[in-house]
Design a protein around this motif. Structure first.
Motif, PDB file in Angstrom:
ATOM      1  N   ALA A 122       0.850  -1.198   0.000  1.00 41.27           N
ATOM      2  CA  ALA A 122       0.000   0.000   0.000  1.00 41.27           C
ATOM      3  C   ALA A 122       0.882   1.242   0.000  1.00 41.27           C
ATOM      4  CB  ALA A 122      -0.892   0.004   1.234  1.00 41.27           C
ATOM      5  N   GLY A 123       0.641   2.134  -0.943  1.00 37.65           N
ATOM      6  CA  GLY A 123       1.409   3.375  -0.994  1.00 37.65           C
ATOM      7  C   GLY A 123       2.844   3.124  -1.397  1.00 37.65           C
ATOM      8  N   GLY A 124       3.688   4.117  -1.209  1.00 38.80           N
ATOM      9  CA  GLY A 124       5.098   3.998  -1.572  1.00 38.80           C
ATOM     10  C   GLY A 124       5.843   3.035  -0.681  1.00 38.80           C
ATOM     11  N   CYS A 125       7.039   2.682  -1.067  1.00 34.45           N
ATOM     12  CA  CYS A 125       7.840   1.641  -0.431  1.00 34.45           C
ATOM     13  C   CYS A 125       8.022   1.841   1.078  1.00 34.45           C
ATOM     14  CB  CYS A 125       9.192   1.578  -1.120  1.00 34.45           C
ATOM     15  SG  CYS A 125      10.324   0.404  -0.376  1.00 34.45           S
ATOM     16  N   GLY A 126       8.683   2.886   1.484  1.00 34.61           N
ATOM     17  CA  GLY A 126       8.854   3.165   2.907  1.00 34.61           C
ATOM     18  C   GLY A 126       9.923   2.385   3.639  1.00 34.61           C
ATOM     19  N   VAL A 127      10.725   1.565   2.955  1.00 37.28           N
ATOM     20  CA  VAL A 127      11.790   0.825   3.640  1.00 37.28           C
ATOM     21  C   VAL A 127      12.784   1.806   4.259  1.00 37.28           C
ATOM     22  CG1 VAL A 127      13.798  -0.680   3.306  1.00 37.28           C
ATOM     23  CG2 VAL A 127      11.605  -1.302   2.323  1.00 37.28           C
ATOM     24  N   CYS A 128      13.134   2.823   3.505  1.00 36.03           N
ATOM     25  CA  CYS A 128      14.091   3.824   3.983  1.00 36.03           C
ATOM     26  C   CYS A 128      13.347   5.082   4.419  1.00 36.03           C
ATOM     27  CB  CYS A 128      15.064   4.188   2.874  1.00 36.03           C
ATOM     28  SG  CYS A 128      15.986   2.773   2.228  1.00 36.03           S
ATOM     29  N   GLY A 129      13.874   5.773   5.377  1.00 40.77           N
ATOM     30  CA  GLY A 129      13.284   7.041   5.783  1.00 40.77           C
ATOM     31  C   GLY A 129      13.253   8.043   4.653  1.00 40.77           C
ATOM     32  N   ARG A 130      14.283   8.015   3.842  1.00 41.66           N
ATOM     33  CA  ARG A 130      14.377   8.882   2.663  1.00 41.66           C
ATOM     34  C   ARG A 130      14.877   8.013   1.520  1.00 41.66           C
ATOM     35  NH1 ARG A 130      15.496  14.400   1.180  1.00 41.66           N
ATOM     36  NH2 ARG A 130      17.016  14.511  -0.506  1.00 41.66           N
ATOM     37  N   CYS A 131      14.070   7.922   0.479  1.00 43.20           N
ATOM     38  CA  CYS A 131      14.438   7.092  -0.666  1.00 43.20           C
ATOM     39  C   CYS A 131      15.689   7.662  -1.341  1.00 43.20           C
ATOM     40  CB  CYS A 131      13.284   7.031  -1.665  1.00 43.20           C
ATOM     41  SG  CYS A 131      13.619   5.949  -3.078  1.00 43.20           S
ATOM     42  N   ALA A 132      16.585   6.778  -1.725  1.00 40.72           N
ATOM     43  CA  ALA A 132      17.812   7.174  -2.422  1.00 40.72           C
ATOM     44  C   ALA A 132      17.499   7.903  -3.729  1.00 40.72           C
ATOM     45  CB  ALA A 132      18.672   5.943  -2.694  1.00 40.72           C
ATOM     46  N   GLU A 134      15.652  10.400  -4.145  1.00 39.60           N
ATOM     47  CA  GLU A 134      15.688  11.847  -3.900  1.00 39.60           C
ATOM     48  C   GLU A 134      17.101  12.406  -3.977  1.00 39.60           C
ATOM     49  OE1 GLU A 134      12.903  13.674  -1.085  1.00 39.60           O
ATOM     50  OE2 GLU A 134      12.489  11.604  -0.441  1.00 39.60           O
ATOM     51  N   ASP A 135      18.085  11.550  -3.810  1.00 36.31           N
ATOM     52  CA  ASP A 135      19.481  11.974  -3.876  1.00 36.31           C
ATOM     53  C   ASP A 135      20.153  11.534  -5.174  1.00 36.31           C
ATOM     54  OD1 ASP A 135      19.300  13.056  -1.252  1.00 36.31           O
ATOM     55  OD2 ASP A 135      19.509  11.027  -0.433  1.00 36.31           O
ATOM     56  N   GLY A 136      19.344  11.032  -6.114  1.00 34.99           N
ATOM     57  CA  GLY A 136      19.885  10.595  -7.388  1.00 34.99           C
ATOM     58  C   GLY A 136      20.739   9.351  -7.286  1.00 34.99           C
ATOM     59  N   ARG A 137      20.487   8.525  -6.290  1.00 37.06           N
ATOM     60  CA  ARG A 137      21.269   7.313  -6.066  1.00 37.06           C
ATOM     61  C   ARG A 137      20.407   6.080  -6.297  1.00 37.06           C
ATOM     62  NH1 ARG A 137      26.071   8.813  -2.581  1.00 37.06           N
ATOM     63  NH2 ARG A 137      26.582   6.750  -3.299  1.00 37.06           N
ATOM     64  N   PRO A 138      21.034   4.941  -6.558  1.00 37.63           N
ATOM     65  CA  PRO A 138      20.251   3.713  -6.754  1.00 37.63           C
ATOM     66  C   PRO A 138      19.596   3.253  -5.443  1.00 37.63           C
ATOM     67  CG  PRO A 138      22.617   3.286  -7.027  1.00 37.63           C
ATOM     68  CD  PRO A 138      22.455   4.748  -6.770  1.00 37.63           C
ATOM     69  N   CYS A 139      18.585   2.440  -5.585  1.00 41.99           N
ATOM     70  CA  CYS A 139      17.873   1.887  -4.425  1.00 41.99           C
ATOM     71  C   CYS A 139      18.865   1.154  -3.524  1.00 41.99           C
ATOM     72  CB  CYS A 139      16.781   0.935  -4.911  1.00 41.99           C
ATOM     73  SG  CYS A 139      15.863   0.133  -3.581  1.00 41.99           S
ATOM     74  N   ARG A 140      18.802   1.452  -2.229  1.00 39.53           N
ATOM     75  CA  ARG A 140      19.695   0.820  -1.253  1.00 39.53           C
ATOM     76  C   ARG A 140      19.257  -0.598  -0.899  1.00 39.53           C
ATOM     77  NH1 ARG A 140      19.543   6.336   0.606  1.00 39.53           N
ATOM     78  NH2 ARG A 140      17.694   5.927   1.855  1.00 39.53           N
ATOM     79  N   HIS A 141      17.972  -0.911  -1.084  1.00 41.31           N
ATOM     80  CA  HIS A 141      17.441  -2.221  -0.685  1.00 41.31           C
ATOM     81  C   HIS A 141      16.508  -2.794  -1.747  1.00 41.31           C
ATOM     82  CE1 HIS A 141      19.067  -1.500   3.298  1.00 41.31           C
ATOM     83  NE2 HIS A 141      18.483  -0.327   3.287  1.00 41.31           N
ATOM     84  N   PRO A 142      17.021  -3.046  -2.960  1.00 47.91           N
ATOM     85  CA  PRO A 142      16.131  -3.545  -4.014  1.00 47.91           C
ATOM     86  C   PRO A 142      15.470  -4.881  -3.675  1.00 47.91           C
ATOM     87  CG  PRO A 142      18.417  -3.682  -4.691  1.00 47.91           C
ATOM     88  CD  PRO A 142      18.392  -2.927  -3.402  1.00 47.91           C
ATOM     89  N   ASP A 143      16.087  -5.660  -2.796  1.00 47.82           N
ATOM     90  CA  ASP A 143      15.509  -6.949  -2.403  1.00 47.82           C
ATOM     91  C   ASP A 143      14.349  -6.783  -1.413  1.00 47.82           C
ATOM     92  OD1 ASP A 143      17.493  -5.990  -0.584  1.00 47.82           O
ATOM     93  OD2 ASP A 143      17.516  -7.950   0.399  1.00 47.82           O
ATOM     94  N   ARG A 144      14.215  -5.617  -0.812  1.00 49.51           N
ATOM     95  CA  ARG A 144      13.142  -5.369   0.163  1.00 49.51           C
ATOM     96  C   ARG A 144      12.128  -4.338  -0.312  1.00 49.51           C
ATOM     97  NH1 ARG A 144      15.971  -3.372   5.139  1.00 49.51           N
ATOM     98  NH2 ARG A 144      13.863  -3.278   5.935  1.00 49.51           N
ATOM     99  N   ALA A 145      12.443  -3.608  -1.372  1.00 52.66           N
ATOM    100  CA  ALA A 145      11.571  -2.536  -1.860  1.00 52.66           C
ATOM    101  C   ALA A 145      10.283  -3.125  -2.451  1.00 52.66           C
ATOM    102  CB  ALA A 145      12.297  -1.711  -2.916  1.00 52.66           C
ATOM    103  N   LEU A 146       9.159  -2.494  -2.133  1.00 52.99           N
ATOM    104  CA  LEU A 146       7.860  -2.954  -2.625  1.00 52.99           C
ATOM    105  C   LEU A 146       7.136  -1.809  -3.323  1.00 52.99           C
ATOM    106  CD1 LEU A 146       6.613  -4.931   0.520  1.00 52.99           C
ATOM    107  CD2 LEU A 146       7.692  -5.857  -1.534  1.00 52.99           C
ATOM    108  N   ALA A 147       6.624  -2.103  -4.497  1.00 50.36           N
ATOM    109  CA  ALA A 147       5.833  -1.117  -5.234  1.00 50.36           C
ATOM    110  C   ALA A 147       4.383  -1.159  -4.743  1.00 50.36           C
ATOM    111  CB  ALA A 147       5.892  -1.414  -6.728  1.00 50.36           C
ATOM    112  N   PRO A 148       3.657  -0.065  -4.906  1.00 49.83           N
ATOM    113  CA  PRO A 148       2.248  -0.047  -4.505  1.00 49.83           C
ATOM    114  C   PRO A 148       1.336  -0.686  -5.554  1.00 49.83           C
ATOM    115  CG  PRO A 148       2.954   2.148  -5.173  1.00 49.83           C
ATOM    116  CD  PRO A 148       4.163   1.258  -5.254  1.00 49.83           C
ATOM    117  N   LEU A 149       0.239  -1.270  -5.090  1.00 54.27           N
ATOM    118  CA  LEU A 149      -0.756  -1.849  -5.992  1.00 54.27           C
ATOM    119  C   LEU A 149      -1.218  -0.833  -7.020  1.00 54.27           C
ATOM    120  CD1 LEU A 149      -2.026  -3.122  -2.847  1.00 54.27           C
ATOM    121  CD2 LEU A 149      -2.740  -4.592  -4.685  1.00 54.27           C
TER     122      LEU A 149
END
Length: 186
Positions: A122-132, A134-149
């Protein structure tokens, strides 16, 4: 190791804290590409700020095509009480609780599911307090990141009805859904 039965999938979600759960056929789920406009309106504030949200999650038609490749969907919900209909803090906390449940269910089920199983939350991923993002960096946790329905165009209210669940659960409540799309063995 064989995949769990549908009854075991439902039981795992319910034992994890879901208020309701059902397995439904993906072919019955309505997909609505126009839902992407809600994302583009940025009502949640994550458009262009989260790798798992639009536009970065991918083209809506490609995401719908990917979802339709699966044949089954474990859909589960949480229903949380609010102080009143303006309890934004309660809604946010209920969303965090729901997505925590989703991650726990996913971690429990993932080892017993086909490798290409798709978990959506539900909603955005939320694994990290601030998604990478926003800083132009790759996802820090691609194995845990979840997309919203919603990013996949899933008509959640209609999918809920297919699973015998309510999308709206009365005054002073908020309901969130997650889904695990998978291919049956055999």
């Amino acid at each position: 190791m064989s995949m769990l039965s549908e009854e075991a999938l439902i039981r795992t979600a319910l034992q994890g804290g879901a208020s309701g759960a059902a397995v439904i056929a993906v072919r019955e789920i309505p997909f609505r590409p126009e839902f992407r406009r809600a994302c583009e309106a940025n009502s949640c504030g994550k458009y262009g700020k989260c790798w798992t949200c639009p536009p970065d999650v991918g083209d809506i038609d490609a995401l719908i095509a990917r979802a339709r490749r699966y044949d089954r969907c474990l859909l589960f919900q949480t229903v949380s009480a609010l102080e009143d209909s303006f309890d934004i803090e309660g809604m946010l906390e209920a969303g965090r609780t729901h997505n925590g449940l989703t991650r726990r269910v996913w971690e429990t089920l993932r080892p017993r599911m086909p490798a290409d199983t798709l978990m959506l939350s539900a909603g955005g991923c939320g694994v990290c307090g601030r998604c990478a993002r926003e800083d132009g960096r790759p996802c820090r946790h691609p194995d845990r990141a979840l997309a919203p329905l919603e990013a996949y165009g899933i008509a959640v209210s209609e999918a809920a009805a297919l699973g015998g669940m309510k999308y709206l659960n009365g005054d002073n409540t908020v309901t969130f859904f997650s889904a695990m799309l998978y291919q049956r063995e055999g």
